[in-house]
Design a protein around this motif. Structure first.
Motif, short mmCIF file in Angstrom:
data_model
loop_
_atom_site.label_atom_id
_atom_site.label_comp_id
_atom_site.label_asym_id
_atom_site.label_seq_id
_atom_site.Cartn_x
_atom_site.Cartn_y
_atom_site.Cartn_z
N THR A 4 -28.54 47.68 3.96
CA THR A 4 -27.95 46.40 3.59
C THR A 4 -27.24 45.79 4.78
OG1 THR A 4 -25.90 47.42 2.83
CG2 THR A 4 -27.63 47.13 1.19
N THR A 5 -27.18 44.48 4.81
CA THR A 5 -26.51 43.75 5.88
C THR A 5 -25.51 42.78 5.27
OG1 THR A 5 -28.52 43.89 7.23
CG2 THR A 5 -26.83 42.32 7.93
N GLN A 6 -24.27 42.87 5.74
CA GLN A 6 -23.22 42.00 5.26
C GLN A 6 -22.47 41.40 6.44
OE1 GLN A 6 -21.76 45.51 2.51
NE2 GLN A 6 -20.83 43.60 1.78
N PRO A 7 -21.92 40.20 6.27
CA PRO A 7 -21.09 39.65 7.34
C PRO A 7 -19.84 40.52 7.49
CG PRO A 7 -20.94 38.29 5.37
CD PRO A 7 -22.02 39.29 5.12
N PRO A 8 -19.35 40.70 8.70
CA PRO A 8 -18.20 41.60 8.90
C PRO A 8 -16.91 41.09 8.28
CG PRO A 8 -18.80 40.54 10.96
CD PRO A 8 -19.88 40.22 9.99
N SER A 9 -16.76 39.78 8.21
CA SER A 9 -15.51 39.26 7.66
C SER A 9 -15.73 37.88 7.05
CB SER A 9 -14.43 39.19 8.75
OG SER A 9 -14.81 38.28 9.76
N MET A 10 -14.85 37.57 6.10
CA MET A 10 -14.84 36.25 5.46
C MET A 10 -13.41 35.97 5.04
SD MET A 10 -18.18 36.31 2.96
CE MET A 10 -17.88 34.62 2.46
N ASP A 11 -13.13 34.69 4.83
CA ASP A 11 -11.84 34.37 4.25
C ASP A 11 -12.03 33.32 3.16
OD1 ASP A 11 -10.63 31.53 5.41
OD2 ASP A 11 -12.14 32.48 6.69
N CYS A 12 -11.04 33.24 2.29
CA CYS A 12 -11.13 32.39 1.12
C CYS A 12 -9.72 31.97 0.73
CB CYS A 12 -11.81 33.17 0.00
SG CYS A 12 -11.85 32.36 -1.60
N ALA A 13 -9.61 30.76 0.23
CA ALA A 13 -8.31 30.30 -0.25
C ALA A 13 -8.06 30.82 -1.66
CB ALA A 13 -8.26 28.77 -0.24
N GLU A 14 -6.82 31.16 -1.92
CA GLU A 14 -6.44 31.65 -3.24
C GLU A 14 -6.80 30.61 -4.30
OE1 GLU A 14 -2.24 32.24 -3.64
OE2 GLU A 14 -2.48 33.73 -5.21
N GLY A 15 -7.38 31.12 -5.41
CA GLY A 15 -7.77 30.22 -6.50
C GLY A 15 -9.19 29.69 -6.40
N ARG A 16 -9.76 29.79 -5.22
CA ARG A 16 -11.13 29.34 -5.04
C ARG A 16 -12.10 30.49 -5.26
NH1 ARG A 16 -10.92 24.39 -2.26
NH2 ARG A 16 -13.08 24.18 -2.91
N ALA A 17 -13.37 30.15 -5.41
CA ALA A 17 -14.38 31.18 -5.58
C ALA A 17 -14.71 31.82 -4.23
CB ALA A 17 -15.64 30.60 -6.19
N ALA A 18 -14.83 33.13 -4.23
CA ALA A 18 -15.26 33.86 -3.03
C ALA A 18 -16.70 34.30 -3.26
CB ALA A 18 -14.37 35.07 -2.79
N LEU A 80 -4.73 36.91 -4.11
CA LEU A 80 -4.33 37.65 -2.91
C LEU A 80 -4.68 39.14 -3.05
CD1 LEU A 80 -0.85 36.02 -2.18
CD2 LEU A 80 -3.08 35.42 -1.22
N ARG A 81 -4.67 39.64 -4.28
CA ARG A 81 -4.97 41.05 -4.52
C ARG A 81 -6.46 41.38 -4.36
NH1 ARG A 81 -1.98 42.04 -10.16
NH2 ARG A 81 -2.79 39.95 -10.48
N ASP A 82 -7.27 40.34 -4.20
CA ASP A 82 -8.70 40.58 -3.94
C ASP A 82 -8.98 40.82 -2.46
OD1 ASP A 82 -9.47 38.14 -6.47
OD2 ASP A 82 -9.58 40.33 -6.63
N THR A 83 -7.97 40.73 -1.63
CA THR A 83 -8.15 41.04 -0.21
C THR A 83 -8.54 42.51 -0.08
OG1 THR A 83 -6.62 39.35 0.57
CG2 THR A 83 -6.96 41.26 2.00
N ALA A 84 -9.70 42.76 0.49
CA ALA A 84 -10.24 44.12 0.54
C ALA A 84 -11.52 44.12 1.37
CB ALA A 84 -10.57 44.63 -0.87
N VAL A 85 -12.06 45.31 1.60
CA VAL A 85 -13.39 45.44 2.20
C VAL A 85 -14.39 45.62 1.06
CG1 VAL A 85 -14.88 46.74 3.75
CG2 VAL A 85 -12.45 46.46 4.29
#
Lengths: 111, 114
Positions: A4-18, A80-85
């Motif tokens: 599998t291939t995934q981007p190494p990092s992403m960011d998202c604003a709280e309340g928005r869809a990730a 904010l609690r969804d911050t994870a790998v």
């Protein structure tokens, strides 16, 4: 296990869809797409899995393309609690197979 | 849902001592459990597969005499790090699965050897 291939990092604003993408072009017909996440200093947490149909549970939705070569994990209202790998893994059906973890996508949810 | 409990969550000990980590499946029977190791900023690496009532299967490069695994019941597996040294300091994680369920992981044990 399918590669599998995934981007190494992403960011998202709280309340928005990730929306976290995963490519798994070599996945075989009997392999499911599993998603786990690991919050800092904790063990991995199972999120969702699917074979070819889209799936939804209380945590997330999983959209799998018709050719099964890629999928997207959707956290509809990121906190904010969804911050994870987040790890995308291809595994044969049932729980007896051992997940092999790659580098995953580090998702940072910001205020 | 299925829950896997790991204990202790954090341990500090002197070099040369042995440390035992427990992994329990709380609401299901697990004939097989797995032990992983994770270094900072790296992914999980499988160390061994623990089978109830039989010897564990170790991954290549993992010393079986260093990392003793016992799986005496369907709900408990233990990992003992013998004669621990600073290089054994790491985050150790176990996992287990019940019938027709995905793998569930414990919360990990952070081991620090001084």
């Amino acid at each position: 296990d399918a590669k599998t291939t995934q981007p190494p990092s992403m960011d998202c604003a709280e309340g928005r869809a990730a929306n976290l993408p995963c490519n798994h072009s070599t996945i075989s017909g009997n392999e499911y797409v599993y998603w786990y996440r690991q919050i800092h200093s904790q063990g991995p947490q199972y999120i969702i899995h699917g074979l070819k149909n889209n799936e939804t549970n209380e945590m997330a939705s999983l959209i799998i393309t018709e050719d099964r070569k890629s999928s997207t994990l959707i956290l509809p209202h990121a906190t904010l609690r969804d911050t994870a790998v987040y790890y995308c893994i291809g595994l044969p059906g049932g729980g007896s197979y051992i997940p092999t973890f790659g580098r995953g996508t580090s998702l940072i949810v910001h205020p | 849902g299925a829950v896997v409990s790991q204990h202790p969550s954090w341990v500090i000990c002197k070099s040369g001592t042995s440390v035992k980590i427990e992994c329990r499946s709380l609401d299901f029977q697990a004939t097989t459990m797995f032990w992983y190791r994770q270094f900072p900023k790296q992914s999980l690496m499988l160390m061994a597969t623990s089978n109830e009532g039989s010897k564990a299967t170790y991954e290549q490069g993992v010393e079986k005499d260093k990392f003793l695994i016992n799986h005496a019941s369907l709900t408990l597996s233990t990992l003992t790090v013998t004669s621990a040294h600073p290089e054994d300091s790491s985050f150790y994680i176990c996992s287990a699965f019940g019938w027709d369920q995905p793998q569930h992981f414990g919360d990990g044990t952070r081991l620090s050897i001084l």
